[in-house]
Design a protein around this motif. Structure first.
Motif, PDB file in Angstrom:
ATOM      1  N   LEU A   1       0.945  -1.279   0.037  1.00 21.55           N
ATOM      2  CA  LEU A   1       0.014  -0.014  -0.095  1.00 21.55           C
ATOM      3  C   LEU A   1       0.873   1.172  -0.147  1.00 21.55           C
ATOM      4  O   LEU A   1       1.885   1.168   0.602  1.00 21.55           O
ATOM      5  N   VAL A   2       0.450   2.253  -0.811  1.00 22.83           N
ATOM      6  CA  VAL A   2       1.071   3.401  -0.716  1.00 22.83           C
ATOM      7  C   VAL A   2       0.022   4.495  -0.649  1.00 22.83           C
ATOM      8  O   VAL A   2      -1.041   4.588  -1.215  1.00 22.83           O
ATOM      9  N   LYS A   3       0.354   5.662   0.045  1.00 21.62           N
ATOM     10  CA  LYS A   3      -0.472   6.665   0.370  1.00 21.62           C
ATOM     11  C   LYS A   3      -0.450   7.621  -0.864  1.00 21.62           C
ATOM     12  O   LYS A   3       0.652   7.790  -1.422  1.00 21.62           O
ATOM     13  N   GLY A   4      -1.505   8.139  -1.323  1.00 15.01           N
ATOM     14  CA  GLY A   4      -1.419   9.185  -2.417  1.00 15.01           C
ATOM     15  C   GLY A   4      -1.160  10.382  -1.848  1.00 15.01           C
ATOM     16  O   GLY A   4      -0.717  10.617  -0.816  1.00 15.01           O
ATOM     17  N   ARG A   5      -1.148  11.437  -2.773  1.00 16.65           N
ATOM     18  CA  ARG A   5      -0.722  12.775  -2.604  1.00 16.65           C
ATOM     19  C   ARG A   5      -1.931  13.974  -1.918  1.00 16.65           C
ATOM     20  O   ARG A   5      -1.609  15.047  -1.739  1.00 16.65           O
ATOM     21  N   SER A   6      -3.029  13.107  -1.545  1.00 14.20           N
ATOM     22  CA  SER A   6      -3.921  13.911  -1.056  1.00 14.20           C
ATOM     23  C   SER A   6      -3.615  14.396   0.465  1.00 14.20           C
ATOM     24  O   SER A   6      -2.724  13.866   0.988  1.00 14.20           O
ATOM     25  N   TYR A   7      -4.203  15.472   1.099  1.00 16.93           N
ATOM     26  CA  TYR A   7      -3.804  15.895   2.272  1.00 16.93           C
ATOM     27  C   TYR A   7      -4.581  15.138   3.574  1.00 16.93           C
ATOM     28  O   TYR A   7      -4.037  15.061   4.466  1.00 16.93           O
ATOM     29  N   HIS A   8      -5.356  14.253   3.185  1.00 15.35           N
ATOM     30  CA  HIS A   8      -6.147  13.225   4.344  1.00 15.35           C
ATOM     31  C   HIS A   8      -5.358  12.150   4.374  1.00 15.35           C
ATOM     32  O   HIS A   8      -4.425  11.832   3.842  1.00 15.35           O
ATOM     33  N   ALA A   9      -5.542  11.596   5.738  1.00 18.94           N
ATOM     34  CA  ALA A   9      -4.812  10.202   6.094  1.00 18.94           C
ATOM     35  C   ALA A   9      -5.168   9.249   5.098  1.00 18.94           C
ATOM     36  O   ALA A   9      -6.050   9.344   4.557  1.00 18.94           O
ATOM     37  N   MET A  10      -4.246   8.014   5.016  1.00 15.87           N
ATOM     38  CA  MET A  10      -4.418   6.913   4.361  1.00 15.87           C
ATOM     39  C   MET A  10      -5.769   6.326   4.329  1.00 15.87           C
ATOM     40  O   MET A  10      -6.190   6.292   5.455  1.00 15.87           O
ATOM     41  N   GLU A  11      -6.642   6.019   3.406  1.00 21.85           N
ATOM     42  CA  GLU A  11      -8.079   5.636   3.551  1.00 21.85           C
ATOM     43  C   GLU A  11      -8.331   4.139   3.071  1.00 21.85           C
ATOM     44  O   GLU A  11      -9.391   3.780   2.957  1.00 21.85           O
ATOM     45  N   ASP A  12      -6.965   3.568   2.572  1.00 21.93           N
ATOM     46  CA  ASP A  12      -7.246   2.049   2.074  1.00 21.93           C
ATOM     47  C   ASP A  12      -6.913   1.351   3.179  1.00 21.93           C
ATOM     48  O   ASP A  12      -5.920   1.495   3.835  1.00 21.93           O
ATOM     49  N   PHE A  13      -7.761   0.304   3.311  1.00 21.48           N
ATOM     50  CA  PHE A  13      -7.393  -0.996   4.407  1.00 21.48           C
ATOM     51  C   PHE A  13      -7.379  -2.182   3.532  1.00 21.48           C
ATOM     52  O   PHE A  13      -8.064  -2.378   2.676  1.00 21.48           O
ATOM     53  N   VAL A  14      -6.598  -3.020   3.895  1.00 22.82           N
ATOM     54  CA  VAL A  14      -6.502  -4.541   3.353  1.00 22.82           C
ATOM     55  C   VAL A  14      -6.493  -5.461   4.207  1.00 22.82           C
ATOM     56  O   VAL A  14      -6.442  -5.419   5.516  1.00 22.82           O
ATOM     57  N   VAL A  15      -7.443  -6.630   3.827  1.00 24.42           N
ATOM     58  CA  VAL A  15      -7.029  -8.149   4.652  1.00 24.42           C
ATOM     59  C   VAL A  15      -6.576  -9.073   3.512  1.00 24.42           C
ATOM     60  O   VAL A  15      -6.617  -8.946   2.440  1.00 24.42           O
ATOM     61  N   ALA A  16      -5.360  -9.671   4.199  1.00 26.24           N
ATOM     62  CA  ALA A  16      -4.778 -10.742   3.338  1.00 26.24           C
ATOM     63  C   ALA A  16      -4.020 -11.778   4.260  1.00 26.24           C
ATOM     64  O   ALA A  16      -3.258 -11.470   5.078  1.00 26.24           O
ATOM     65  N   GLU A  17      -4.923 -12.890   4.187  1.00 31.10           N
ATOM     66  CA  GLU A  17      -4.442 -13.863   5.346  1.00 31.10           C
ATOM     67  C   GLU A  17      -5.149 -15.159   4.784  1.00 31.10           C
ATOM     68  O   GLU A  17      -6.227 -15.300   4.019  1.00 31.10           O
ATOM     69  N   PHE A  18      -4.418 -16.326   5.317  1.00 34.35           N
ATOM     70  CA  PHE A  18      -4.929 -17.640   5.147  1.00 34.35           C
ATOM     71  C   PHE A  18      -5.628 -17.915   6.685  1.00 34.35           C
ATOM     72  O   PHE A  18      -4.953 -17.875   7.582  1.00 34.35           O
ATOM     73  N   LYS A  19      -6.721 -18.720   6.654  1.00 37.78           N
ATOM     74  CA  LYS A  19      -7.445 -18.894   7.668  1.00 37.78           C
ATOM     75  C   LYS A  19      -7.950 -20.506   7.877  1.00 37.78           C
ATOM     76  O   LYS A  19      -8.398 -20.916   6.925  1.00 37.78           O
ATOM     77  N   GLN A  20      -7.615 -21.103   8.842  1.00 29.53           N
ATOM     78  CA  GLN A  20      -8.336 -22.637   8.926  1.00 29.53           C
ATOM     79  C   GLN A  20      -9.453 -22.558   9.569  1.00 29.53           C
ATOM     80  O   GLN A  20      -9.646 -22.065  10.680  1.00 29.53           O
ATOM     81  N   VAL A  21     -10.387 -23.287   9.003  1.00 27.07           N
ATOM     82  CA  VAL A  21     -11.811 -23.331   9.339  1.00 27.07           C
ATOM     83  C   VAL A  21     -12.355 -24.939   9.554  1.00 27.07           C
ATOM     84  O   VAL A  21     -12.295 -25.455   8.470  1.00 27.07           O
ATOM     85  N   ASP A  22     -12.057 -25.248  10.558  1.00 26.74           N
ATOM     86  CA  ASP A  22     -11.890 -26.849  11.152  1.00 26.74           C
ATOM     87  C   ASP A  22     -11.143 -27.678  10.210  1.00 26.74           C
ATOM     88  O   ASP A  22      -9.864 -27.226   9.956  1.00 26.74           O
ATOM     89  N   SER A  23     -11.488 -28.475   9.125  1.00 22.04           N
ATOM     90  CA  SER A  23     -10.442 -29.001   8.245  1.00 22.04           C
ATOM     91  C   SER A  23     -10.410 -28.352   6.934  1.00 22.04           C
ATOM     92  O   SER A  23      -9.868 -28.723   5.904  1.00 22.04           O
ATOM     93  N   ASN A  24     -10.932 -27.094   6.767  1.00 18.81           N
ATOM     94  CA  ASN A  24     -10.821 -26.413   5.326  1.00 18.81           C
ATOM     95  C   ASN A  24      -9.735 -25.276   5.792  1.00 18.81           C
ATOM     96  O   ASN A  24      -9.596 -24.768   6.795  1.00 18.81           O
ATOM     97  N   GLU A  25      -9.349 -24.781   4.452  1.00 18.21           N
ATOM     98  CA  GLU A  25      -8.401 -23.434   4.353  1.00 18.21           C
ATOM     99  C   GLU A  25      -9.114 -22.355   3.689  1.00 18.21           C
ATOM    100  O   GLU A  25      -9.720 -22.839   2.638  1.00 18.21           O
TER     101      GLU A  25
END
Length: 283
Positions: free
Chosen positions: A40-64
């Motif tokens: 992620l890279v912040k743009g040139r705007s004056y406000h704070a960064m407004e992008d958020f991400v989720v990136a993960e692998f998660k085990q759910v019982d016997s599934n991924e």
């Protein structure tokens, strides 16, 4: 934990984002071939960064599950931050998620938007676009989006767009039927009621009567010809076509290096918006 990491965690707790680039990576336990990276890279705007991400692998019982998302906020960071914490949680709560993931995702998007509107006093007047990808047992992708962040798959070197850009000029009749209008004034970009440059979004209570929060949802099987998936905010897609993005990283093996390379190329092409990118490599 280093002082820099502690400061970053403290900022996240109170909803602040650093202006410095943010990167990360991970890999599947089910298949060593499947990896992900984000940048992620912040743009040139004056406000704070407004992008958020989720990136993960998660085990759910016997599934991924591979859970990947980009939330591109506007008029504040509270709504995308809320989505980061709650959207996947709501999707996985749906009782028929494993049998009918498409409809489960649709319902969870609706439930989450309703919660955001109910909490508008706390979360503020802003909103967010979203593009989400759920990788089920490294075999099936469930892609959903509202707004103009985008999901693009590379198959045999060719780009295939899996999401749908929701722009005011393409949905102007629907907006008019809800009592709204599309105008380019002020400026030269079509906007809902002259204010918002996307026709679908989470939140935006003051515009909600004229906006949709219905996601575009598609399912794609991960076959042997699938090479990688790109999720990115419009800070990338404003300056790069789908095929150009694919060509930029087709020879880079590392997922995080691929995501970083895409953000660098967008900056080289004079993108001024916040730029967020996730790359999932399948080979």
């Amino acid at each position: 934990m280093a002082a820099r990491e502690i400061l970053h965690k403290m900022k996240e707790k109170v909803g602040l984002r650093s202006s410095e680039p943010d990167s990360g990576k991970g890999k599947s336990k089910m298949s060593r071939r499947v990896t992900h990276g984000y940048h992620l890279v912040k743009g040139r705007s004056y406000h704070a960064m407004e992008d958020f991400v989720v990136a993960e692998f998660k085990q759910v019982d016997s599934n991924e599950l591979g859970l990947f998302a980009i939330f591109d906020g506007h008029a504040g960071h509270n709504v995308p931050n809320y989505l980061r914490s709650h959207l996947f949680e709501n999707i996985l709560k749906e009782p028929d998620f494993w049998k009918d993931p498409e409809n489960a995702v649709r319902r969870a998007y609706s439930v989450t938007d309703s919660s955001i509107l109910e909490k508008s006093g706390e979360l503020g007047r802003g909103g967010s676009t979203a593009v989400t990808a759920i990788l089920m047992n490294c075999q099936k992708l469930v892609i959903a989006n509202i707004g103009d962040s985008r999901a693009v798959l590379c198959k045999k070197g060719l780009a295939k767009q899996l999401s749908e850009d929701h722009e005011p000029h393409t949905e102007s009749e629907d907006i008019k039927n809800r009592g709204g209008f599309v105008s380019k004034f002020p400026g030269d970009v079509p906007r809902v009621d002259g204010r918002l440059a996307v026709s679908r979004a989470f939140g935006d209570k003051s515009l909600k009567k004229h906006l949709s929060s219905e996601p575009h949802v598609t399912v794609e099987l991960v076959q042997d010809d699938v090479e990688f998936l790109i999720l990115a905010s419009d800070g990338l897609w404003k300056v790069m076509s789908n095929q150009e993005a694919v060509n930029t990283i087709k020879d880079i093996k590392d997922a995080r290096a691929s995501a970083k390379r895409l953000t660098e190329e967008a900056l080289n092409r004079k993108s001024t918006d916040d730029i967020s990118c996730i790359v999932v490599k399948f080979q």
